[in-house]
Design a protein around this motif. Structure first.
Motif, PDB file in Angstrom:
ATOM      1  N   SER A  14       0.837  -1.205   0.000  1.00 50.55           N
ATOM      2  CA  SER A  14       0.000   0.000   0.000  1.00 50.55           C
ATOM      3  C   SER A  14       0.871   1.254   0.000  1.00 50.55           C
ATOM      4  O   SER A  14       0.606   2.214  -0.727  1.00 50.55           O
ATOM      5  CB  SER A  14      -0.916  -0.017   1.234  1.00 50.55           C
ATOM      6  OG  SER A  14      -1.683   1.146   1.282  1.00 50.55           O
ATOM      7  N   LYS A  15       1.920   1.225   0.788  1.00 51.95           N
ATOM      8  CA  LYS A  15       2.843   2.364   0.835  1.00 51.95           C
ATOM      9  C   LYS A  15       3.535   2.533  -0.525  1.00 51.95           C
ATOM     10  O   LYS A  15       3.771   3.666  -0.975  1.00 51.95           O
ATOM     11  CB  LYS A  15       3.869   2.162   1.946  1.00 51.95           C
ATOM     12  CG  LYS A  15       4.730   3.363   2.195  1.00 51.95           C
ATOM     13  CD  LYS A  15       5.613   3.192   3.419  1.00 51.95           C
ATOM     14  CE  LYS A  15       6.445   4.447   3.623  1.00 51.95           C
ATOM     15  NZ  LYS A  15       7.371   4.293   4.737  1.00 51.95           N
ATOM     16  N   THR A  34       1.236   4.444  -2.742  1.00 50.14           N
ATOM     17  CA  THR A  34       1.252   5.866  -2.391  1.00 50.14           C
ATOM     18  C   THR A  34       2.479   6.538  -2.990  1.00 50.14           C
ATOM     19  O   THR A  34       2.392   7.630  -3.566  1.00 50.14           O
ATOM     20  CB  THR A  34       1.234   6.034  -0.854  1.00 50.14           C
ATOM     21  OG1 THR A  34       0.068   5.407  -0.340  1.00 50.14           O
ATOM     22  CG2 THR A  34       1.260   7.492  -0.457  1.00 50.14           C
ATOM     23  N   GLU A  35       3.610   5.886  -2.872  1.00 51.59           N
ATOM     24  CA  GLU A  35       4.850   6.438  -3.432  1.00 51.59           C
ATOM     25  C   GLU A  35       4.797   6.483  -4.957  1.00 51.59           C
ATOM     26  O   GLU A  35       5.329   7.406  -5.576  1.00 51.59           O
ATOM     27  CB  GLU A  35       6.059   5.626  -2.963  1.00 51.59           C
ATOM     28  CG  GLU A  35       6.345   5.776  -1.481  1.00 51.59           C
ATOM     29  CD  GLU A  35       6.590   7.225  -1.084  1.00 51.59           C
ATOM     30  OE1 GLU A  35       7.361   7.935  -1.783  1.00 51.59           O
ATOM     31  OE2 GLU A  35       6.002   7.655  -0.076  1.00 51.59           O
ATOM     32  N   ARG A  83       3.086   9.574  -5.942  1.00 50.77           N
ATOM     33  CA  ARG A  83       3.963  10.740  -5.725  1.00 50.77           C
ATOM     34  C   ARG A  83       5.034  10.859  -6.796  1.00 50.77           C
ATOM     35  O   ARG A  83       5.537  11.947  -7.051  1.00 50.77           O
ATOM     36  CB  ARG A  83       4.596  10.662  -4.349  1.00 50.77           C
ATOM     37  CG  ARG A  83       3.605  10.912  -3.243  1.00 50.77           C
ATOM     38  CD  ARG A  83       4.286  10.972  -1.900  1.00 50.77           C
ATOM     39  NE  ARG A  83       3.291  11.252  -0.879  1.00 50.77           N
ATOM     40  CZ  ARG A  83       3.337  10.786   0.350  1.00 50.77           C
ATOM     41  NH1 ARG A  83       4.331  10.026   0.727  1.00 50.77           N
ATOM     42  NH2 ARG A  83       2.400  11.084   1.209  1.00 50.77           N
ATOM     43  N   CYS A 143      -6.415   2.820  -5.805  1.00 49.01           N
ATOM     44  CA  CYS A 143      -5.201   3.620  -5.860  1.00 49.01           C
ATOM     45  C   CYS A 143      -5.269   4.725  -4.826  1.00 49.01           C
ATOM     46  O   CYS A 143      -6.241   5.478  -4.766  1.00 49.01           O
ATOM     47  CB  CYS A 143      -5.053   4.226  -7.269  1.00 49.01           C
ATOM     48  SG  CYS A 143      -3.537   5.155  -7.453  1.00 49.01           S
ATOM     49  N   PRO A 144      -4.272   4.888  -3.969  1.00 50.86           N
ATOM     50  CA  PRO A 144      -4.293   5.935  -2.955  1.00 50.86           C
ATOM     51  C   PRO A 144      -4.246   7.321  -3.602  1.00 50.86           C
ATOM     52  O   PRO A 144      -3.713   7.483  -4.691  1.00 50.86           O
ATOM     53  CB  PRO A 144      -3.051   5.676  -2.119  1.00 50.86           C
ATOM     54  CG  PRO A 144      -2.234   4.703  -2.857  1.00 50.86           C
ATOM     55  CD  PRO A 144      -3.086   4.072  -3.921  1.00 50.86           C
ATOM     56  N   SER A 145      -4.772   8.281  -2.916  1.00 53.10           N
ATOM     57  CA  SER A 145      -4.757   9.635  -3.467  1.00 53.10           C
ATOM     58  C   SER A 145      -3.356  10.215  -3.394  1.00 53.10           C
ATOM     59  O   SER A 145      -2.519   9.782  -2.612  1.00 53.10           O
ATOM     60  CB  SER A 145      -5.730  10.518  -2.711  1.00 53.10           C
ATOM     61  OG  SER A 145      -5.219  10.785  -1.402  1.00 53.10           O
ATOM     62  N   ARG A 146      -3.113  11.234  -4.196  1.00 54.51           N
ATOM     63  CA  ARG A 146      -1.804  11.880  -4.250  1.00 54.51           C
ATOM     64  C   ARG A 146      -1.468  12.509  -2.892  1.00 54.51           C
ATOM     65  O   ARG A 146      -0.316  12.629  -2.520  1.00 54.51           O
ATOM     66  CB  ARG A 146      -1.818  12.946  -5.348  1.00 54.51           C
ATOM     67  CG  ARG A 146      -0.486  13.573  -5.588  1.00 54.51           C
ATOM     68  CD  ARG A 146      -0.567  14.631  -6.655  1.00 54.51           C
ATOM     69  NE  ARG A 146      -0.955  14.088  -7.936  1.00 54.51           N
ATOM     70  CZ  ARG A 146      -0.089  13.651  -8.867  1.00 54.51           C
ATOM     71  NH1 ARG A 146       1.190  13.706  -8.617  1.00 54.51           N
ATOM     72  NH2 ARG A 146      -0.524  13.184  -9.995  1.00 54.51           N
ATOM     73  N   ALA A 196      -2.312  11.298   0.036  1.00 52.06           N
ATOM     74  CA  ALA A 196      -2.291  10.303   1.117  1.00 52.06           C
ATOM     75  C   ALA A 196      -0.929  10.280   1.755  1.00 52.06           C
ATOM     76  O   ALA A 196       0.072  10.535   1.134  1.00 52.06           O
ATOM     77  CB  ALA A 196      -2.640   8.913   0.570  1.00 52.06           C
ATOM     78  N   GLY A 197      -0.926   9.903   2.984  1.00 51.44           N
ATOM     79  CA  GLY A 197       0.320   9.765   3.466  1.00 51.44           C
ATOM     80  C   GLY A 197       0.997   9.864   4.626  1.00 51.44           C
ATOM     81  O   GLY A 197       1.940   9.681   5.065  1.00 51.44           O
TER      82      GLY A 197
END
Length: 166
Positions: free
Chosen positions: A138-139, A142-143, A146, A160-163, A165-166
């Motif tokens: 998941s991390k 996120t990367e 980015r 897909c995580p949001s830009r 997120a974090g």
């Protein structure tokens, strides 16, 4: 474990009965005695190998489960539209940064090598690492977001995580 022998003479004796079978046993006595000696040797070899075989079988059950988790995480990343838009260098950097790569190959081919591997890192530490794989994947996603240029937004995949997120 040694292969199970299947002597030809044994199949030939099966359909025979009475004196005919007794005569065939007598005529095959040298082959039978050689087979008995070979079977005793194989039995001793199996007895000596049995503890190592049992350990290998028990450990392989753990390895298969562990590989399933790692393969599932890799397949999830590889199947994601955002992840696939990154070049291999960026993907490898992210895998390394989030801990989804092995820093060294695991040597467990012998009992001694396995013992050294477990001395270096306990089973509970291995399990903790395995349990962390989904979070690390998941991390990594996120990367990946980015790493995309600002003018190249992530795909519409709801997983897909949001830009931000974090």
């Amino acid at each position: 474990m040694p292969a199970v022998p299947a002597p030809v003479w044994l199949d030939q004796l099966g359909p025979l009965t009475g004196n005919e079978q007794l005569l065939a046993i007598y005529e095959a006595r040298d082959d039978i005695e050689a087979s008995i000696a070979a079977w005793k040797w194989l039995a001793e070899r199996a007895r000596k190998r049995s503890p190592v075989w049992e350990l290998a079988t028990a450990l392989s059950r753990h390895v298969v489960g562990d590989l399933d988790v790692a393969e599932a995480a890799a397949a999830h990343l590889d199947g994601d539209a955002t992840w696939s838009r990154l070049d291999e260098t960026a993907r490898e950097e992210i895998r390394r940064d989030v801990g989804l790569t092995l820093s060294q190959s695991l040597q467990v081919q012998t009992t001694d090598a396995l013992s050294k591997a477990l001395d270096a890192r306990s089973l509970s530490a291995w399990q903790s690492g395995i349990d962390a794989v989904p979070g690390r994947a998941s991390k990594a996603m996120t990367e990946a977001v980015r790493h995309l240029p600002p003018d190249d937004p992530p795909g519409h995949d709801s997983r897909c995580p949001s830009r931000n997120a974090g």
